[in-house]
Design an enzyme around this catalytic site. Structure first.
Site, PDB file in Angstrom:
ATOM      1  N   ILE A   9      80.109  53.148  22.012  1.00 34.74           N
ATOM      2  CA  ILE A   9      79.182  52.708  20.944  1.00 34.74           C
ATOM      3  C   ILE A   9      78.050  53.709  20.710  1.00 34.74           C
ATOM      4  CG2 ILE A   9      77.554  51.376  22.391  1.00 34.74           C
ATOM      5  CD1 ILE A   9      77.713  49.177  20.153  1.00 34.74           C
ATOM      6  N   LEU A  59      86.109  54.155  31.535  1.00 36.53           N
ATOM      7  CA  LEU A  59      87.459  53.884  31.005  1.00 36.53           C
ATOM      8  C   LEU A  59      88.564  54.296  31.963  1.00 36.53           C
ATOM      9  CD1 LEU A  59      87.536  54.923  27.250  1.00 36.53           C
ATOM     10  CD2 LEU A  59      88.088  52.705  28.211  1.00 36.53           C
ATOM     11  N   GLN A  83      86.431  62.035  25.506  1.00 34.60           N
ATOM     12  CA  GLN A  83      85.986  63.386  25.170  1.00 34.60           C
ATOM     13  C   GLN A  83      86.470  63.670  23.745  1.00 34.60           C
ATOM     14  OE1 GLN A  83      85.007  66.555  24.251  1.00 34.60           O
ATOM     15  NE2 GLN A  83      87.069  67.195  24.876  1.00 34.60           N
ATOM     16  N   SER A  84      85.559  63.985  22.825  1.00 32.88           N
ATOM     17  CA  SER A  84      85.946  63.988  21.414  1.00 32.88           C
ATOM     18  C   SER A  84      85.912  65.363  20.735  1.00 32.88           C
ATOM     19  CB  SER A  84      85.028  63.029  20.640  1.00 32.88           C
ATOM     20  OG  SER A  84      83.722  63.555  20.615  1.00 32.88           O
ATOM     21  N   SER A 125      93.854  60.637  16.031  1.00 31.85           N
ATOM     22  CA  SER A 125      93.272  61.766  15.298  1.00 31.85           C
ATOM     23  C   SER A 125      94.323  62.547  14.528  1.00 31.85           C
ATOM     24  CB  SER A 125      92.590  62.700  16.303  1.00 31.85           C
ATOM     25  OG  SER A 125      92.311  63.932  15.692  1.00 31.85           O
ATOM     26  N   GLU A 127      94.399  65.525  14.423  1.00 29.29           N
ATOM     27  CA  GLU A 127      94.745  66.704  15.232  1.00 29.29           C
ATOM     28  C   GLU A 127      96.148  66.565  15.823  1.00 29.29           C
ATOM     29  OE1 GLU A 127      92.973  69.599  15.978  1.00 29.29           O
ATOM     30  OE2 GLU A 127      91.499  69.038  14.467  1.00 29.29           O
ATOM     31  N   TYR A 149      93.016  68.287  23.432  1.00 31.98           N
ATOM     32  CA  TYR A 149      92.512  67.072  22.770  1.00 31.98           C
ATOM     33  C   TYR A 149      93.637  66.396  21.991  1.00 31.98           C
ATOM     34  CZ  TYR A 149      90.015  64.329  19.171  1.00 31.98           C
ATOM     35  OH  TYR A 149      89.593  63.331  18.317  1.00 31.98           O
ATOM     36  N   HIS A 179      85.585  63.161   9.886  1.00 31.91           N
ATOM     37  CA  HIS A 179      84.574  62.434   9.125  1.00 31.91           C
ATOM     38  C   HIS A 179      83.213  62.736   9.734  1.00 31.91           C
ATOM     39  CE1 HIS A 179      86.686  59.903  12.028  1.00 31.91           C
ATOM     40  NE2 HIS A 179      85.525  59.368  12.315  1.00 31.91           N
TER      41      HIS A 179
HETATM   42  P1  NAP Z   1      81.491  60.847  19.638  1.00 25.84           P
HETATM   43  O1  NAP Z   1      80.279  60.784  18.767  1.00 25.84           O
HETATM   44  O2  NAP Z   1      81.663  62.044  20.497  1.00 25.84           O
HETATM   45  O3  NAP Z   1      81.489  59.553  20.569  1.00 25.84           O
HETATM   46  C1  NAP Z   1      82.436  59.356  21.569  1.00 25.84           C
HETATM   47  C2  NAP Z   1      81.836  58.543  22.687  1.00 25.84           C
HETATM   48  O4  NAP Z   1      82.742  58.591  23.791  1.00 25.84           O
HETATM   49  C3  NAP Z   1      80.517  59.108  23.183  1.00 25.84           C
HETATM   50  O5  NAP Z   1      79.442  58.445  22.596  1.00 25.84           O
HETATM   51  C4  NAP Z   1      80.540  58.907  24.692  1.00 25.84           C
HETATM   52  O6  NAP Z   1      79.846  57.746  25.081  1.00 25.84           O
HETATM   53  C5  NAP Z   1      82.013  58.722  25.002  1.00 25.84           C
HETATM   54  N1  NAP Z   1      82.504  59.907  25.721  1.00 25.84           N
HETATM   55  C6  NAP Z   1      82.270  61.211  25.463  1.00 25.84           C
HETATM   56  N2  NAP Z   1      82.879  61.995  26.354  1.00 25.84           N
HETATM   57  C7  NAP Z   1      83.517  61.170  27.192  1.00 25.84           C
HETATM   58  C8  NAP Z   1      84.314  61.372  28.332  1.00 25.84           C
HETATM   59  N3  NAP Z   1      84.581  62.600  28.794  1.00 25.84           N
HETATM   60  N4  NAP Z   1      84.807  60.282  28.953  1.00 25.84           N
HETATM   61  C9  NAP Z   1      84.560  59.040  28.493  1.00 25.84           C
HETATM   62  N5  NAP Z   1      83.789  58.788  27.419  1.00 25.84           N
HETATM   63  C10 NAP Z   1      83.280  59.845  26.785  1.00 25.84           C
HETATM   64  O7  NAP Z   1      82.814  60.658  18.775  1.00 25.84           O
HETATM   65  P2  NAP Z   1      82.976  60.073  17.278  1.00 25.84           P
HETATM   66  O8  NAP Z   1      82.845  61.187  16.324  1.00 25.84           O
HETATM   67  O9  NAP Z   1      82.137  58.857  17.131  1.00 25.84           O
HETATM   68  O10 NAP Z   1      84.512  59.657  17.290  1.00 25.84           O
HETATM   69  C11 NAP Z   1      84.934  58.386  17.789  1.00 25.84           C
HETATM   70  C12 NAP Z   1      86.365  58.500  18.243  1.00 25.84           C
HETATM   71  O11 NAP Z   1      87.173  58.892  17.137  1.00 25.84           O
HETATM   72  C13 NAP Z   1      86.615  59.545  19.326  1.00 25.84           C
HETATM   73  O12 NAP Z   1      87.616  59.071  20.180  1.00 25.84           O
HETATM   74  C14 NAP Z   1      87.110  60.745  18.555  1.00 25.84           C
HETATM   75  O13 NAP Z   1      87.928  61.563  19.363  1.00 25.84           O
HETATM   76  C15 NAP Z   1      87.885  60.065  17.447  1.00 25.84           C
HETATM   77  N6  NAP Z   1      87.994  60.833  16.202  1.00 25.84           N
HETATM   78  C16 NAP Z   1      86.877  61.301  15.596  1.00 25.84           C
HETATM   79  C17 NAP Z   1      86.995  62.007  14.413  1.00 25.84           C
HETATM   80  C18 NAP Z   1      85.780  62.521  13.687  1.00 25.84           C
HETATM   81  O14 NAP Z   1      85.930  63.321  12.770  1.00 25.84           O
HETATM   82  N7  NAP Z   1      84.586  62.066  14.038  1.00 25.84           N
HETATM   83  C19 NAP Z   1      88.257  62.224  13.840  1.00 25.84           C
HETATM   84  C20 NAP Z   1      89.384  61.701  14.469  1.00 25.84           C
HETATM   85  C21 NAP Z   1      89.234  61.001  15.647  1.00 25.84           C
HETATM   86  P3  NAP Z   1      78.896  57.695  26.403  1.00 25.84           P
HETATM   87  O15 NAP Z   1      78.346  59.082  26.606  1.00 25.84           O
HETATM   88  O16 NAP Z   1      77.863  56.716  26.001  1.00 25.84           O
HETATM   89  O17 NAP Z   1      79.768  57.247  27.516  1.00 25.84           O
END
Ligand code: NAP
Length: 318
Positions: A9, A59, A83-84, A125, A127, A149, A179
């Site tokens: 979140i 997780l 990890q994103s 994703s 990707e 990833y 996005h």
């Molecule tokens: P984000 O801002 O990086 O948020 C991901 C959250 O996951 C972080 O707030 C963090 O929460 C937790 N996290 C980070 N590294 C982690 C790790 N190594 N192990 C466990 N938890 C971890 O990502 P987002 O942009 O909101 O994207 C949300 C999801 O959609 C992700 O899974 C991302 O891969 C996927 N996605 C994003 C995009 C995009 O363009 N944004 C596109 C396709 C898919 P805490 O630090 O609070 O634990």
């Protein structure tokens, strides 16, 4: 009143999704790896920090996942954690795989173990598709992941599909293209460009160093992408959906649009840096969101140039 659990979140999507679900009258709970020390800046920025209940959850630790699910008893789970960053995944491949693939599996296993009627959304994703040679990817396009990833996201996608088939879970994957929003951290290239261009416009003499500017991506607006996540869990049947604007542009076009919006010519400020090239990268990311439009009634209103305007405006008013 429905209860949603948002894993991750604190991130960009987590914060916007929490806002959307609160507006729909949900009780929203969210997890962070360590809720005691996380600042939840994105929730603070959206003014909803005190409206959500926060829990610590690892997780990769089944006990931790089971404990949180038992305590919260959600109707819907949105798994956005892990990890994103594609770039970072080349440096941390094991962490990336475990947080995404093992993390998703633990959530699916916990739902199955509890025999709970929980609807599950998983953040997949674009990707996963790898390079499609300029062909717009849809839900039938094969995966050819080209980064740790993407490999992890592809594994998680098939875990979700398998648990849906094998155990009848209401589990969906959203195959989302890029996005963006003002909540994107600077580690991501879009925010790196916006932030640097705004600083330069305000007098900084710095240069902006970028890798391959020929890559093409489909960039959408994060606040409307979380609506698609919500819609997937409101359908009669669980399914997977590609979410994209349907329009791709090069990174060079993105850079040009950002600098133009602050009345600068990017050629004067951007330097190509070979050290920023990835071991493998996708030349063209292109998505076909027709299924989401037909079945969810979801369509992107904002395209790349709108996203640029909104990110620059937000950065300048920070
Ligand atoms: P984000 O801002 O990086 O948020 C991901 C959250 O996951 C972080 O707030 C963090 O929460 C937790 N996290 C980070 N590294 C982690 C790790 N190594 N192990 C466990 N938890 C971890 O990502 P987002 O942009 O909101 O994207 C949300 C999801 O959609 C992700 O899974 C991302 O891969 C996927 N996605 C994003 C995009 C995009 O363009 N944004 C596109 C396709 C898919 P805490 O630090 O609070 O634990």
């Amino acid at each position: 009143m429905k209860k949603a659990l948002i894993c991750g979140i604190s991130g960009q999507d987590g914060a916007y999704l929490a806002q959307l679900l609160l507006n729909k009258g949900y009780t929203v709970c969210g997890t962070s790896r360590d809720a005691q020390i996380s600042s939840f800046n994105n929730l603070v920025r959206l003014g909803i920090r005190n409206e959500v209940k926060l829990e610590s959850m690892a997780l990769t630790d089944f006990r931790s996942v089971l404990q949180v699910l038992t305590k919260i008893q959600p109707d819907e789970i949105y798994n956005l954690a892990g990890q994103s960053s594609v770039g970072l995944s080349f440096e941390q491949p094991v962490e990336t795989l475990e947080s995404i693939a093992t993390g998703t599996l633990n959530l699916l296993e916990a739902i199955r173990f509890l025999k709970a009627r929980i609807k599950f959304y998983n953040a997949s994703s674009s990707e996963c598709f790898g390079d499609t040679g300029g062909i717009a990817a849809d839900e039938t396009t094969p995966f050819r992941p080209r980064s740790p990833y993407a490999v992890a996201k592809a594994a998680a996608f098939w875990e979700v599909a398998n648990y849906r088939e094998a155990y009848g879970l209401f589990a969906c994957s959203g195959i989302l293209f890029n996005h963006e929003s003002p909540l994107r951290p600077e580690r991501f290239v879009t925010q790196k460009i916006v932030t640097a261009a705004c600083r330069i416009a305000q007098g900084s003499a710095e240069k902006l160093y970028l890798g391959n500017m020929c890559i093409q991506r489909d960039w959408g607006w994060a606040p409307e992408y979380v609506e698609a996540m919500y819609l997937m869990l409101q359908q009669e049947q669980p399914n997977d959906y590609v979410i994209a604007t349907g329009e791709s542009a090069s990174l060079k076009d993105f850079v040009a649009a950002v600098f133009a919006s602050v009345s600068l010519d990017w050629h004067d400020h951007v330097v190509s840096d070979a050290s920023l090239l990835r071991p493998t990268d996708l030349e063209i990311g292109k998505g076909n969101p027709a299924k989401a439009k037909n079945q969810l009634g979801w369509e992107a209103k904002y395209k790349m140039k709108d996203v640029v305007q909104m990110m620059v405006k937000a950065r300048l008013s920070d």
